[in-house]
Scaffold this motif. Structure first.
Motif, mmCIF file in Angstrom:
data_model
loop_
_atom_site.group_PDB
_atom_site.id
_atom_site.type_symbol
_atom_site.label_atom_id
_atom_site.label_comp_id
_atom_site.label_asym_id
_atom_site.label_seq_id
_atom_site.Cartn_x
_atom_site.Cartn_y
_atom_site.Cartn_z
ATOM 1 N N ARG A 102 0.837 -1.172 0.000
ATOM 2 C CA ARG A 102 0.000 0.000 0.000
ATOM 3 C C ARG A 102 0.872 1.221 0.000
ATOM 4 O O ARG A 102 2.038 1.187 0.355
ATOM 5 C CB ARG A 102 -0.924 0.013 1.204
ATOM 6 N N LYS A 103 0.287 2.325 -0.371
ATOM 7 C CA LYS A 103 1.006 3.578 -0.344
ATOM 8 C C LYS A 103 1.301 3.944 1.097
ATOM 9 O O LYS A 103 0.469 3.777 1.981
ATOM 10 C CB LYS A 103 0.156 4.662 -1.015
ATOM 11 N N SER A 104 2.491 4.461 1.353
ATOM 12 C CA SER A 104 2.862 4.824 2.716
ATOM 13 C C SER A 104 2.311 6.208 3.043
ATOM 14 O O SER A 104 3.031 7.188 3.132
ATOM 15 C CB SER A 104 4.385 4.807 2.867
ATOM 16 N N VAL A 105 1.013 6.276 3.205
ATOM 17 C CA VAL A 105 0.358 7.536 3.511
ATOM 18 C C VAL A 105 0.751 7.982 4.907
ATOM 19 O O VAL A 105 1.253 7.195 5.718
ATOM 20 C CB VAL A 105 -1.163 7.376 3.406
ATOM 21 N N GLY A 137 -5.699 7.609 -5.592
ATOM 22 C CA GLY A 137 -4.625 8.589 -5.567
ATOM 23 C C GLY A 137 -3.247 7.995 -5.730
ATOM 24 O O GLY A 137 -2.275 8.728 -5.919
ATOM 25 N N ASP A 138 -3.126 6.679 -5.637
ATOM 26 C CA ASP A 138 -1.818 6.040 -5.806
ATOM 27 C C ASP A 138 -1.370 6.132 -7.260
ATOM 28 O O ASP A 138 -2.159 5.917 -8.186
ATOM 29 C CB ASP A 138 -1.874 4.565 -5.410
ATOM 30 N N ALA A 139 -0.096 6.394 -7.424
ATOM 31 C CA ALA A 139 0.470 6.382 -8.767
ATOM 32 C C ALA A 139 1.063 5.024 -9.110
ATOM 33 O O ALA A 139 1.172 4.671 -10.277
ATOM 34 C CB ALA A 139 1.530 7.472 -8.898
ATOM 35 N N GLY A 158 5.535 7.812 -0.882
ATOM 36 C CA GLY A 158 6.299 6.590 -0.692
ATOM 37 C C GLY A 158 5.430 5.355 -0.828
ATOM 38 O O GLY A 158 4.241 5.370 -0.506
ATOM 39 N N TYR A 159 6.037 4.272 -1.294
ATOM 40 C CA TYR A 159 5.333 3.006 -1.481
ATOM 41 C C TYR A 159 6.148 1.898 -0.818
ATOM 42 O O TYR A 159 7.367 1.816 -1.003
ATOM 43 C CB TYR A 159 5.130 2.715 -2.970
ATOM 44 N N PHE A 160 5.469 1.071 -0.050
ATOM 45 C CA PHE A 160 6.140 0.089 0.797
ATOM 46 C C PHE A 160 5.508 -1.278 0.634
ATOM 47 O O PHE A 160 4.296 -1.409 0.484
ATOM 48 C CB PHE A 160 6.041 0.527 2.257
ATOM 49 N N ALA A 161 6.325 -2.318 0.637
ATOM 50 C CA ALA A 161 5.835 -3.693 0.610
ATOM 51 C C ALA A 161 6.761 -4.548 1.459
ATOM 52 O O ALA A 161 7.926 -4.207 1.678
ATOM 53 C CB ALA A 161 5.774 -4.228 -0.814
ATOM 54 N N GLU A 162 6.239 -5.648 1.939
ATOM 55 C CA GLU A 162 7.001 -6.527 2.821
ATOM 56 C C GLU A 162 6.545 -7.964 2.659
ATOM 57 O O GLU A 162 5.367 -8.235 2.399
ATOM 58 C CB GLU A 162 6.815 -6.099 4.276
ATOM 59 N N THR A 163 7.484 -8.879 2.797
ATOM 60 C CA THR A 163 7.152 -10.290 2.886
ATOM 61 C C THR A 163 8.019 -10.909 3.974
ATOM 62 O O THR A 163 9.010 -10.308 4.402
ATOM 63 C CB THR A 163 7.349 -11.001 1.539
#
Length: 270
Positions: free
Chosen positions: A3-6, A38-40, A157-162
């Protein structure tokens, strides 16, 4: 999901990110349709395999960056980290972060024409010489793309995790004590042996003795080459929790815990 790091998400952890470089968020697994209004971009990250063990400790880290409409986003630099997490010792229930982090930079791959990035053969392990007491055996792989490169402006900013499950082998702990009933001023001596899986050297394994509930440990020693250890502590009038814990030096060997049958007769009755 990624998700976007709002501000409601990343701003709360900006100080941690700047100070330690560690990132913390739910695991990533998404399709382009998961873009929020709103995410790009949409960022994903995954590993193959999804778990490791004592013999097999490497994974390939891959991911994608797509535009909100699902089309690939090429030439996007993605910051990747491997984060080993530890449980914060907090017997008082204070409102603090339940984890602390040891991040390791994996690099900053750039997405190809299809929006994909990869870093092959990543070692899922603990690096550095810090203690593995309270270590968690789920290692986090984090991915971050910040459009302007400034973590103080998390809205772009955009963040992901596994998470990679580091499957451990068990260890054991034997001990003897010089007395089972103690009072304030007595010297309690504990000696014993750490036994690790076949082929794993016990040398360097840390052994901790807790005597009071508010202290994580009172005495720490390091096991000898053969796994034996000896420790002594002067008993206080308030000592009420006698527990041994071990921390092997290998992330893939689990520590052992043993409560000691010690009674402190100096404690108030009832």
């Amino acid at each position: 999901m990624p998700r976007k790091s709002v501000p409601t998400r990343l701003a709360a952890t900006a100080a941690l990110l700047l100070a330690a470089g560690a990132l913390s968020a739910p695991a990533a697994s998404a399709a382009p349709s998961d873009a929020e209004p709103g995410d790009a971009y949409v960022l994903t990250v995954t590993t193959n395999p999804a778990s490791t063990n004592y013999q097999e400790r490497h994974v390939d880290v891959t991911g994608t960056v797509t535009k909100a409409d699902g089309t690939p986003a090429p030439n996007i630099p993605v910051t990747l980290q491997e984060v080993v997490q530890f449980t914060t010792w907090n017997p008082w229930g204070d409102p603090i972060d339940p984890n602390y982090y040891e991040p390791r930079d994996l690099g900053k791959p750039v997405t190809d024409a299809t929006g994909k990035f990869t870093i092959p053969d990543v070692d899922i392990d603990h690096s550095g010489g810090s203690s593995l007491l309270n270590v968690q055996h789920d290692v986090h792989i984090t991915a971050l793309y910040d459009e302007d490169g400034d973590l103080n402006t998390p809205q772009d900013g955009y963040f992901a995790e596994t998470t990679v499950a580091a499957n451990t082998r068990s260890s054991s702990l034997s001990y003897s004590v010089n007395k089972k009933k103690v009072k304030a001023g007595d010297i309690l001596t504990v000696q014993g042996k750490v036994t690790l899986p076949t082929g794993v050297e016990p040398q360097g394994t840390e052994v901790f003795l807790q005597t009071y509930w508010e202290q994580e440990y009172h005495v720490k020693v390091t096991a000898e080459d053969d796994g034996f250890f000896v420790m002594s502590v002067r008993v206080s009038s308030y000592d009420d929790t006698f527990t041994l814990r071990t921390a092997p030096t290998d992330l893939y060997v689990a520590g052992a815990v043993q409560k000691l049958p010690i009674t402190n007769t100096s404690l108030p009755r009832g």
